[in-house]
Design a protein around this motif. Structure first.
Motif, PDB file in Angstrom:
ATOM      1  N   GLY A  16       0.695  -1.232   0.040  1.00 15.79           N
ATOM      2  CA  GLY A  16       0.072   0.194  -0.089  1.00 15.79           C
ATOM      3  C   GLY A  16       1.098   1.347   0.025  1.00 15.79           C
ATOM      4  O   GLY A  16       0.386   2.262  -0.234  1.00 15.79           O
ATOM      5  N   LEU A  17       1.994   1.072   0.693  1.00 16.99           N
ATOM      6  CA  LEU A  17       2.887   2.324   0.645  1.00 16.99           C
ATOM      7  C   LEU A  17       3.308   2.790  -0.607  1.00 16.99           C
ATOM      8  O   LEU A  17       3.019   4.070  -1.059  1.00 16.99           O
ATOM      9  CB  LEU A  17       4.177   1.942   1.451  1.00 16.99           C
ATOM     10  N   PHE A  18       3.895   1.846  -1.484  1.00 19.96           N
ATOM     11  CA  PHE A  18       4.199   2.486  -3.023  1.00 19.96           C
ATOM     12  C   PHE A  18       3.243   2.403  -4.057  1.00 19.96           C
ATOM     13  O   PHE A  18       3.181   3.275  -4.863  1.00 19.96           O
ATOM     14  CB  PHE A  18       5.539   1.290  -3.397  1.00 19.96           C
ATOM     15  N   TYR A  19       2.039   1.755  -3.552  1.00 17.06           N
ATOM     16  CA  TYR A  19       0.880   1.729  -4.622  1.00 17.06           C
ATOM     17  C   TYR A  19       0.386   3.014  -4.419  1.00 17.06           C
ATOM     18  O   TYR A  19       0.034   3.620  -5.643  1.00 17.06           O
ATOM     19  CB  TYR A  19       0.097   0.625  -4.317  1.00 17.06           C
ATOM     20  N   ASN A  20       0.170   3.618  -3.353  1.00  9.15           N
ATOM     21  CA  ASN A  20      -0.533   4.938  -3.292  1.00  9.15           C
ATOM     22  C   ASN A  20       0.354   6.110  -3.751  1.00  9.15           C
ATOM     23  O   ASN A  20      -0.215   7.154  -4.172  1.00  9.15           O
ATOM     24  CB  ASN A  20      -0.869   5.131  -1.718  1.00  9.15           C
TER      25      ASN A  20
END
Length: 618
Positions: A106-110
């Motif tokens: 979720g960190l890099f996806y967002n």
């Protein structure tokens, strides 16, 4: 959306209707990878030939695992940690591993959604800011770095990322990316503020809008010059490429990751279903729609890439036409793109020495079609360059980035659900704290950690997380999931579970996949992936204006400390699996001799252990 009591143990929310549930699962499964990774793999692995290993992986790996996750979540009506602890406390670490992976992804996806927002905000300008180079500081000519590369590359690497030339040079925080990151996390929070109640409403837009945009793009793309060349390139199979083991490995991992398996989000979503629901049909529907979307998106993408290649090919020929016309002092319009080959052959036969002395470019359409790009390169470089040449470019840019944001947002719902539901399962959060506050805290922590991606070296770290968090850990988690259900809970019990939910037992195909084919395939893919990565030193492409071959990216080897972080990103998410199992076994060994003789997968062996009461059956 109300709440329902689950076996008298706890209250659990449920979906308003079946459509909400299916759209949420489809939105989670269908993400950015369908639009930019699948077309890239088709391009580098022989077009239509890649579909063969892809479909094989879908049938024998993707669908069985998807069915298993939806079924076990629906039957036990818990999140990832609750499900695996219910099956056996030894498997409690599997749920924790899914939580950690969901958080890290979720960190890099967002962050990618933050980049999309940045481009979206600039898509309303006329002309588009990536269509021309800016002036230099003295305003006497164009920026040198931009002139050496292209306006599209310059806007991406300098205006958007302000990227450093090395991962060891962190640079400073880029304030515009921090603002976009804060905006992206705020949007996720407000969509998730009431849990599945608000998500269920949001998916009506986020899960359906991309299909509308893809259809609009498809209709427009098919009318562009060169679209046919792109489609021919996509569907012309290169059968020889199937002899390459890497093709089969990438096909297996692509179908696995594109279905969002092992994140825990699908298990959580299915746990909000009524107990009597045909989860087999749901799995087939979600899996087929996901793969069909990849193919549907590829037709649109390759039509536009064919248009871009045609433009590049035509521009190349026009430069050569100008050189020949000036050198041989021919009348204007004597040589055109259509008759260029005839004129070239004629001049080459009559005046070969003079022609050979000219700096003519080699213009081959196939070369332009072969210029592949994946991930961020496809979205923020190749596609934006193609959009510039399309009439009404601002409209197409806006539509494209709204589509990407919708795809990413619906996937983020699953990632966040994969974090929040296990936290509630473990009873780490007091019930007096409202769900909205918990969601806000998780989003705030995620935003703070993801600031690393807003540094000058942020793009390099996104590639690190994308390449390693979503690979080995997911394969390991999925292997323990399928073996835990089939050999821990037992094939007979699981078959009874499915009969209870659907009214029929799984057929021989599902049983064969769950017991032998899928675990074996997962193990082969995992070992092959690790062996392949061990043979090569991890490297990354760096954008370095001082590089002698600039504007080509410079391939650099990761320094040792970054390699150590890569190893940690592969190990830390799954370290909970053996640690929890060892802790439970040590506790079990301390029990009385009567208890110690019980099956380790039998919860009775741990029935007095603190913290397990909520997982015991009523």
């Amino acid at each position: 959306m109300g709440k329902t009591k689950d076996s008298g143990v706890e209250e659990r929310p449920k979906w308003d209707n079946k459509v909400q549930y299916l759209l949420t699962c489809i939105g989670f499964a269908v993400g950015l990878g369908n639009v930019w990774r699948f077309p890239y793999l088709c391009q580098i692995y022989g077009g239509g030939a890649f579909l063969i290993p892809y479909l094989i992986a879908l049938v024998f790996e993707g669908l069985p695992l998807l069915y298993l996750e939806l079924a076990i979540g629906q039957r036990l009506r818990r999140g990832s940690i609750g499900v695996w602890t219910s099956i056996s406390p030894l498997l409690g670490g599997v749920g924790i591993a899914s939580l950690v992976v969901s958080f890290l992804v979720g960190l890099f996806y967002n962050t990618i959604l933050a980049w999309v927002l940045w481009y979206f905000f600039h898509s309303f300008q006329n002309p588009l800011p990536w269509s021309q180079c800016p002036l230099n500081e003295s305003r006497t000519s164009y920026n040198t770095e931009c002139e050496k590369s292209t306006p599209v590359n310059y806007f991406w690497y300098r205006e958007t990322l302000n990227v450093t030339a090395d991962i060891e040079d962190s640079g400073s925080l880029q304030w515009w990316l921090v603002v976009c990151l804060a905006s992206a996390w705020s949007i996720v929070f407000f969509c998730f503020i009431k849990g599945i109640k608000s998500v269920g409403k949001a998916v009506y837009v986020t899960a359906t809008f991309p299909y509308l945009v893809l259809t609009i793009f498809l209709v427009r793309a098919l009318t562009l010059p060169g679209a046919t060349d792109g489609l021919v390139y996509l569907f012309t199979p290169d059968w020889e490429i199937l002899k390459n083991p890497q093709v089969w490995l990438d096909a297996a991992t692509q179908i696995f990751f594109s279905l969002s398996l092992a994140f825990g989000g699908l298990i959580a979503f299915s746990s909000y279903n009524p107990e009597k629901n045909n989860c087999e049909r749901d799995a087939l529907l979600v899996g087929v729609i996901n793969s069909a979307t990849s193919l549907y998106a590829s037709i649109s993408i390759f039509s536009i890439l064919g248009f871009k290649a045609n433009n590049g090919y035509t521009a190349c020929l026009n430069e050569n036409v100008l050189v020949l016309t000036n050198n041989f002092e021919l009348p204007d319009q004597s040589i055109t793109v259509d008759n260029y080959n005839q004129w070239f052959d004629y001049l080459n036969q009559t005046k070969p020495e003079e022609v050979s002395s000219l700096s003519l470019k080699e213009c081959v359409l196939q070369t332009f079609l072969d210029q592949s790009a994946s991930g961020t390169g496809l979205a923020f470089i190749v596609f934006t360059e193609a959009v510039i040449a399309m009439p009404g470019s601002q409209v197409w840019a806006v539509l494209f980035f709204v589509m990407l944001f919708s795809l990413g947002l619906s996937s983020m719902f699953g990632n966040l659900e994969g974090v929040l539901t296990p936290l509630y399962d473990m009873a780490l959060i007091p019930k007096r704290i409202p769900n909205a506050v918990v969601t806000a805290i998780v989003c705030l922590i995620s935003f703070a950690v993801s600031l690393i991606f807003a540094l000058g070296s942020g793009n390099y770290w996104v590639e690190v997380f994308n390449g390693y968090v979503g690979s080995v850990p997911l394969l390991i988690i999925a292997f323990f999931e399928i073996t835990g259900v089939i050999y821990g809970r037992g094939m007979k019990t699981f078959s009874d579970d499915i009969y209870f939910m659907t009214g029929k037992r799984p057929n021989i195909f599902w049983k064969a996949c769950w017991t032998v084919i899928s675990p074996l395939l997962l193990l082969v893919v995992l070992v092959a992936y690790v062996v392949l990565q061990a043979r090569i030193k991890p490297s990354y492409p760096a954008w370095n204006p001082a590089y002698s071959l600039f504007p080509q990216t410079e391939t650099k080897v990761y320094p040792d400390w970054v390699f150590a972080i890569i190893v940690l990103l592969c190990v830390v998410p799954v370290i909970s699996i053996p640690l929890v199992a060892i802790f439970r076994l040590i506790y079990r060994m301390k029990k009385s001799s009567a208890t110690s003789n019980l099956n380790p997968y039998d919860n009775k062996a741990f029935e007095n252990e603190p913290g397990l009461e909520k997982y015991q059956k009523a």
